[in-house]
Design an enzyme around this catalytic site. Structure first.
Site, PDB file in Angstrom:
ATOM      1  N   CYS A   1       0.333  -1.081  -0.039  1.00 14.23           N
ATOM      2  CA  CYS A   1       0.081   0.091  -0.132  1.00 14.23           C
ATOM      3  C   CYS A   1       0.912   1.504   0.101  1.00 14.23           C
ATOM      4  O   CYS A   1       1.206   1.207  -0.910  1.00 14.23           O
ATOM      5  CB  CYS A   1      -1.135   0.066   1.270  1.00 14.23           C
ATOM      6  SG  CYS A   1      -2.633   1.495   1.262  1.00 14.23           S
TER       7      CYS A   1
ATOM      8  N   HIS B   1      -3.809  -5.090  -0.152  1.00 16.82           N
ATOM      9  CA  HIS B   1      -3.198  -5.617   1.815  1.00 16.82           C
ATOM     10  C   HIS B   1      -3.361  -7.538   1.029  1.00 16.82           C
ATOM     11  O   HIS B   1      -3.663  -7.741   2.387  1.00 16.82           O
ATOM     12  CB  HIS B   1      -3.850  -5.194   2.390  1.00 16.82           C
ATOM     13  CG  HIS B   1      -3.698  -3.940   2.390  1.00 16.82           C
ATOM     14  ND1 HIS B   1      -2.659  -2.972   3.787  1.00 16.82           N
ATOM     15  CD2 HIS B   1      -4.376  -2.547   2.585  1.00 16.82           C
ATOM     16  CE1 HIS B   1      -2.851  -2.019   3.641  1.00 16.82           C
ATOM     17  NE2 HIS B   1      -3.786  -1.462   2.796  1.00 16.82           N
TER      18      HIS B   1
ATOM     19  N   GLU C   1      -1.786  -9.254   2.917  1.00 19.14           N
ATOM     20  CA  GLU C   1      -1.856 -10.380   4.571  1.00 19.14           C
ATOM     21  C   GLU C   1      -3.675 -10.436   5.059  1.00 19.14           C
ATOM     22  O   GLU C   1      -3.366 -11.655   5.360  1.00 19.14           O
ATOM     23  CB  GLU C   1      -1.698  -8.835   5.855  1.00 19.14           C
ATOM     24  CG  GLU C   1      -1.410  -7.704   6.094  1.00 19.14           C
ATOM     25  CD  GLU C   1      -1.877  -7.226   5.066  1.00 19.14           C
ATOM     26  OE1 GLU C   1      -1.474  -5.737   5.336  1.00 19.14           O
ATOM     27  OE2 GLU C   1      -0.738  -7.253   4.247  1.00 19.14           O
TER      28      GLU C   1
END
Length: 591
Positions: free
Chosen positions: A399, A526, A528
């Site tokens: 990001c 993102h 994750e």
């Protein structure tokens, strides 16, 4: 539908989320479809505008919901996809009831907490519990509900009252209450104290809920005498007192609950259709927990961010790194670096902190710059990115980390010394990062590009495409207001910074890779948020592989499987020196 309510007592933050997730895990391992609801008694509509220092990270769901980080635990443990309505807040309930009142739905009645707010809570839970969360689209059979905060808080009173009524509405055989309490052990005496748990359970029962299981959080296993004392004063059998002591990794918690007969208790108490056969999913968790405890090699990653004083601010990032490290049989060592400590101002004011931060950065095997907001510390992040690029250190920017990687490249390689993001310098003559048309600066909540979006690969030789298993596109979750300026793409690519992934319209830059570098990758999304303990996220997995010097070997072996499908259901080879190929290549399911 069976409902399991998890409440907490004594103090907050003792692990209700992990315990609720673990309960879901052991039930899912018994071939049940499980969903989760997290109730947060704060008046905020969602977690979107929270400070990372106060509440930790904001977890983003497929539908763009900005929710509490506990929903991340549910998704990772249960491997499910939740929606924003799985996070229920006081703000959402009151907003819903007030909107109904304005529309005249209550026909002029006086709108009160009881029955209108409590009814709205029950209706929300019953409606949301039926929504499928697994890929097979089958309706859930069990709903695990976590009530945030502690029993007795003024904010949670309407929810406790709602569930007091709810237990009679759905009948006793379909409702179960688990109370998580702290059993402190003062160092002065070394004795486990039960009084806080007694008082907490007494207060819960006074409010109309009687716990079926009392889960005791403690530093060491509970003594038998302590269990019997809690049993006597809390109106439960000794086998209904469950000990969850501190363990080496959270992967042990589902196993700890299973060993103490929690599944057998649920089978009888809720009349669940569970057999007594060994559960394959739990065997996989045991294999993971065992693997975690016997890791010999380590890998150090520098996490360069703004909120490093509070690790929950990067909860999903840390989990994604752990999942990837575990997949390659390495123990993860995270070096937290406050990006402001890398800046020249710190050298003038606190030279010791400055040199310590740079020493951490230089001694790490890989560098990660995660997302964030605001100008503070951005120059330090740019310094870290420059060092990774010039020293050919494996680097992943997520990001804001990707945006700053482009800014650093524009400044140093293209010679645009004032290149910047319009977020930090609206008057820059080289706006490398600009705000998006969707962004509405008038209102802060819900104005970002949020949720699952598709990214199309435009390069066949991309490292990221290979790590994703050669797929033509990927779908990942986003949370950002700014984007790389598409007008500058050609000038950046000519000098070696390749935008290998774009959105479906080809306008937004989603993935960037640097030529002639072992691993210099930036992603606008993102990744994750979709990492799982047994399916690590490809960008993080690539960072770990590059950091231990095994990325080129992995790619040469074919990358025939995406790292999202790392472990098979029968992962039989778990020795620390196992070849990566053996972990990654398809394994035959003999069942």
């Amino acid at each position: 539908m069976k409902y399991i309510l998890v409440t907490g007592g004594v103090i907050s933050g003792i692990g209700k989320g992990v315990i609720a997730s673990s309960i879901g895990t052991i039930l899912k391992s018994s071939n049940l479809h499980v969903t989760s609801i997290k109730i947060d008694p704060y008046i905020n509509i969602d977690a979107g505008t929270f400070s990372p220092y106060e509440h930790g990270e904001v977890f983003v769901l497929d539908d763009g919901g900005e929710v509490d980080l506990d929903l991340g635990n549910y998704e990772r443990f249960l491997d499910i996809r939740l929606t924003k309505d799985n996070n229920l807040t006081t703000g959402k309930i009151y907003q819903s009831v007030i909107n109904k009142e304005r529309k005249g739905d209550y026909l002029g009645k006086t709108v009160q907490v009881v029955p209108h707010i409590t009814d709205a809570i029950q209706e929300w839970v019953m409606r949301q519990a039926l929504i499928p969360v697994d890929e097979d689209g089958i309706e859930p059979e069990v709903c695990v509900i976590e009530l945030g905060g502690t029993v007795g808080d003024i904010e949670s009173m309407p929810f406790v009252e709602a569930f007091r009524q709810f237990q009679f509405k759905v009948r006793r055989e379909n409702f179960c209450n688990i109370h998580v309490s702290l059993v402190p052990q003062p160092s002065a005496t070394g004795e486990q104290k039960t009084k806080p748990t007694q008082n907490s359970v007494r207060e819960l029962r006074g409010l109309g809920l009687s716990p079926d299981l009392v889960v005791c959080r403690c530093s060491t296993p509970l003594d038998t005498s302590v269990k019997e004392k809690i049993s006597m004063f809390c109106h439960v059998e000794p086998q209904q007192v469950i000990c969850v002591h501190d363990v080496s990794s959270i992967y042990r918690v589902p196993l700890l609950l299973e060993e103490q007969g929690v599944v057998d208790y649920f089978r009888q108490r809720l009349d669940l259709p569970i057999g007594r056969q060994p559960r394959r999913l739990l065997m996989k968790w045991k294999e993971m927990a065992d693997r975690y405890e016997r890791l010999l090699e380590s890998c150090s990653i520098a996490l360069v961010g703004k909120y490093t004083k509070f690790s929950d601010s990067y909860a999903s990032v840390i989990k994604a790194l752990e999942h990837s490290a575990l997949a390659i049989n390495h123990r993860l060592e995270i070096k937290y670096i406050d990006s402001a400590d890398l800046e020249q101002e710190t050298l003038q004011e606190e030279p010791v902190r400055y040199h310590e931060a740079w020493q951490k950065l230089c001694s790490s095997e890989g560098i990660l710059v995660p997302g964030g907001f605001g100008v503070r510390g951005t120059e330090g992040k740019i310094q870290a990115i420059a060092w990774a690029r010039k020293q050919k250190k494996p680097f992943l920017g997520v990001c804001l980390g990707m945006q700053l990687a482009v800014v650093e490249f524009a400044r140093d390689v293209l010679g645009w010394t004032d290149a910047n993001s319009t977020e930090f310098n609206p008057k820059t003559s080289h706006p490398v990062v600009i705000d998006m048309p969707e962004h509405n600066p008038g209102q802060m909540g819900g104005t970002m590009r949020l949720g699952k979006r598709r990214t199309i690969f435009h390069s066949q030789n991309s490292i990221m495409k290979k790590l994703y298993g050669g797929h033509e596109y990927v779908e990942e979750r986003h949370r950002h207001r700014y984007e790389v300026n598409p007008e500058l793409r050609r000038e950046l690519e000519v000098r070696g910074l390749k935008f290998v992934g774009q959105d479906t319209e080809g306008e937004r830059m989603e993935i960037v890779e640097l030529e002639d570098h072992p691993y210099f990758v930036g992603v606008q999304y993102h990744p994750e948020f979709l990492s799982r303990p047994i399916k690590p996220s490809p960008p993080y997995f690539g960072l770990l592989l590059a950091s231990v010097g095994r990325l080129s070997q992995y790619i040469e072996r074919g990358c025939r499987l995406s790292p999202r499908d790392t472990y098979s259901d029968r992962s039989e080879n778990s020795s620390p020196d196992a070849e990566i190929a053996e972990l990654k290549l398809p394994m035959i399911d003999h069942d």
